[in-house]
Design a protein around this motif. Structure first.
Motif, short mmCIF file in Angstrom:
data_model
loop_
_atom_site.label_atom_id
_atom_site.label_comp_id
_atom_site.label_asym_id
_atom_site.label_seq_id
_atom_site.Cartn_x
_atom_site.Cartn_y
_atom_site.Cartn_z
N ARG A 108 27.83 -2.01 -35.62
CA ARG A 108 28.42 -0.88 -36.35
C ARG A 108 28.87 0.21 -35.38
NH1 ARG A 108 24.72 1.03 -41.03
NH2 ARG A 108 25.75 -0.70 -42.10
N MET A 109 28.06 0.49 -34.36
CA MET A 109 28.43 1.51 -33.38
C MET A 109 29.65 1.09 -32.58
SD MET A 109 25.88 3.49 -30.74
CE MET A 109 25.24 1.96 -30.04
N ASP A 110 29.72 -0.18 -32.19
CA ASP A 110 30.87 -0.67 -31.44
C ASP A 110 32.14 -0.58 -32.27
OD1 ASP A 110 32.43 -1.91 -29.47
OD2 ASP A 110 31.98 -3.91 -30.23
N ALA A 111 32.06 -0.98 -33.55
CA ALA A 111 33.24 -0.93 -34.41
C ALA A 111 33.70 0.50 -34.65
CB ALA A 111 32.94 -1.62 -35.75
N ALA A 112 32.75 1.42 -34.87
CA ALA A 112 33.13 2.81 -35.12
C ALA A 112 33.77 3.45 -33.90
CB ALA A 112 31.89 3.61 -35.55
N PHE A 113 33.24 3.20 -32.71
CA PHE A 113 33.80 3.79 -31.50
C PHE A 113 35.16 3.18 -31.16
CE2 PHE A 113 29.62 5.37 -29.38
CZ PHE A 113 29.46 6.24 -30.44
N PRO A 168 30.19 -0.79 -45.32
CA PRO A 168 30.85 -0.04 -44.23
C PRO A 168 30.42 1.42 -44.24
CG PRO A 168 32.35 -0.31 -46.07
CD PRO A 168 31.09 -1.06 -46.45
N VAL A 169 30.39 2.02 -43.06
CA VAL A 169 30.06 3.44 -42.92
C VAL A 169 31.03 4.05 -41.94
CG1 VAL A 169 27.63 3.21 -43.48
CG2 VAL A 169 28.38 2.91 -41.13
N SER A 170 31.09 5.38 -41.95
CA SER A 170 32.03 6.08 -41.09
C SER A 170 31.44 6.41 -39.73
CB SER A 170 32.49 7.38 -41.76
OG SER A 170 31.37 8.21 -42.05
N GLU A 171 30.12 6.37 -39.61
CA GLU A 171 29.46 6.71 -38.35
C GLU A 171 28.95 5.44 -37.68
OE1 GLU A 171 29.47 9.59 -37.02
OE2 GLU A 171 30.22 10.78 -38.70
N GLY A 172 28.65 5.57 -36.40
CA GLY A 172 28.20 4.40 -35.65
C GLY A 172 26.77 4.47 -35.20
N ALA A 173 25.98 5.38 -35.74
CA ALA A 173 24.60 5.55 -35.26
C ALA A 173 23.62 5.58 -36.41
CB ALA A 173 24.49 6.82 -34.43
N GLU A 174 23.87 4.80 -37.47
CA GLU A 174 22.92 4.70 -38.57
C GLU A 174 22.46 3.26 -38.71
OE1 GLU A 174 25.85 6.18 -39.08
OE2 GLU A 174 25.36 8.28 -39.42
N THR A 175 21.31 3.09 -39.31
CA THR A 175 20.81 1.75 -39.58
C THR A 175 20.17 1.73 -40.95
OG1 THR A 175 19.43 -0.07 -38.75
CG2 THR A 175 18.54 2.16 -38.57
N ASP A 176 20.14 0.56 -41.56
CA ASP A 176 19.54 0.39 -42.88
C ASP A 176 18.39 -0.60 -42.78
OD1 ASP A 176 21.58 2.00 -43.94
OD2 ASP A 176 22.91 0.27 -44.12
#
Length: 377
Positions: A108-113, A168-176
């Motif tokens: 997620r962080m890679d995709a957001a950045f 999907p989320v808008s940030e790259g530093a969250e986890t569920d």
């Protein structure tokens, strides 16, 4: 006579049981985790510490290279949020879930950045953050292929892709927490997950890892929050406003000198204007100082709330770990009682039934031999 025989037999059984070296009583400490699961847990948590170090170094490099205060604040925020999310993912109780959560976080962080422009990331230093995120995504993929069987790794990779597509989320530093989603995914693919808490030693080691990780993260977060506070304090316009007012005051003095030398009648008006400038400067200083102390008090309260929340979360995790330890110990008691009763019944059957059967057989043999002698005579 019968009572004496029963008493002697009872003493004999007790003596045999006391001297029997095969009968051992031990307290069960729970079934240990399979080696595969232990490898997944160890490697996942080791990857988290590497990830936290890489993110911190990248953020520190951005802070040192960027002259923009907004970029430096964003880099410190990324460092705090990414390491906190990584800790929450890596310290999951189920090793497979921890690996999946950490994989989702890195992907997620890679995709957001990759999708965000430099203006929304870290300016000219954005490539450094993108390289770090891409490298972590590749490393977590290699780790999954190393510690998981090929079929299980393929399932987890498909689960990560489907979960990211559906969430999907808008940030790259969250986890569920994907525990329920992962177990449902395995069941849909015909795989039954066997959950085990491990032995008491493994449970205690798990609790120690969680407490150590939370303590280290709390210490880092407090230190990084202090850096944020210092950056925000530098952002205050107090010094800029004071500098502007002092420059204006210097220009007014130069004007007073020039005018006083040539037009004394204008001096009174200029002095009045100077008085107004000085009054405005004093008011600006008072307002800026009041605002600075207000911001300081607000930051202090926010820091206190954050520390309180972290302490409550740590106490809750310790309480949950203690409950799991007590439950594991209590679950082992019925097995112990069942094993003791089984060995006791077997010992009684062997020690009492064996001699009786041998005596009965020998008596039959002796009776048949006597009958044969009588028939021969």
């Amino acid at each position: 006579m019968n009572r004496w025989m029963k008493g002697a037999a009872a003493l004999l059984v007790v003596g045999l049981l006391a001297g029997c070296s095969l009968l051992k009583v031990s307290v069960s400490t729970g079934d240990p985790l399979p080696k595969e699961q232990m490898d997944v847990r160890t490697m996942t948590r080791g990857f988290y510490y590497d990830m936290a170090g890489e993110v911190a170094r990248a953020a520190d490099s951005i802070v040192s290279l960027s002259p923009d205060l907004g970029v430096r604040v964003a880099a410190v925020r990324w460092k705090i949020r990414a390491t906190q999310a990584g800790l929450s993912a890596a310290m999951q109780g189920i090793p497979d879930v921890a690996l999946a959560d950490l994989w989702i976080l890195c992907r997620r962080m890679d995709a957001a950045f990759s999708a965000a422009p430099d203006s929304l990331l870290f300016g000219a230093q954005s490539p450094l953050a993108r390289e770090t995120a891409a490298r972590l995504d590749r490393r977590i993929g290699r780790l999954a292929r190393l510690v998981l069987p090929s079929d299980r790794c393929a399932l987890m990779e498909r689960f990560v892709e489907e979960y990211l597509r559906e969430n999907p989320v808008s940030e790259g530093a969250e986890t569920d927490n994907t525990t329920l989603a992962w177990l449902e995914f395995l069941r849909e693919n015909g795989v039954e997950h066997a959950y085990a808490t491990g032995s008491i030693a493994e449970v205690l080691s798990d609790v120690n890892d969680r407490v150590s990780g939370q303590a280290q993260q709390l210490s880092n977060s407090v230190s990084w929050s202090k850096d944020l506070f210092e950056m925000r304090f530098e952002q205050d316009s107090l010094r800029v406003q004071l500098g502007m007012q002092l420059d204006s005051l210097e220009r007014n003095f130069a004007r007073i000198v020039a005018v006083a030398e040539h037009l004394p009648q204008i001096s009174d008006r200029l002095l009045t204007e100077l008085n107004g400038q000085i009054t405005q400067l004093i008011r600006t200083m008072d307002a800026s100082v009041d605002r600075a102390f207000t911001d300081f008090d607000r930051q202090r309260m926010a820091m206190q709330d954050y520390v309180t929340q972290e302490r409550e979360a740590l106490v809750g995790q310790l309480r949950q770990a203690g409950d799991e330890l007590v439950r594991t110990t209590l679950d082992a008691v019925p097995d112990l009682v069942g094993k003791v009763l089984l060995w006791f019944v077997l010992a009684v059957a062997v020690l009492v039934g064996g001699p009786f059967a041998v005596g009965f057989w020998l008596g039959g043999v002796r009776a048949r031999s006597r009958m044969k002698k009588q028939a021969g005579e």
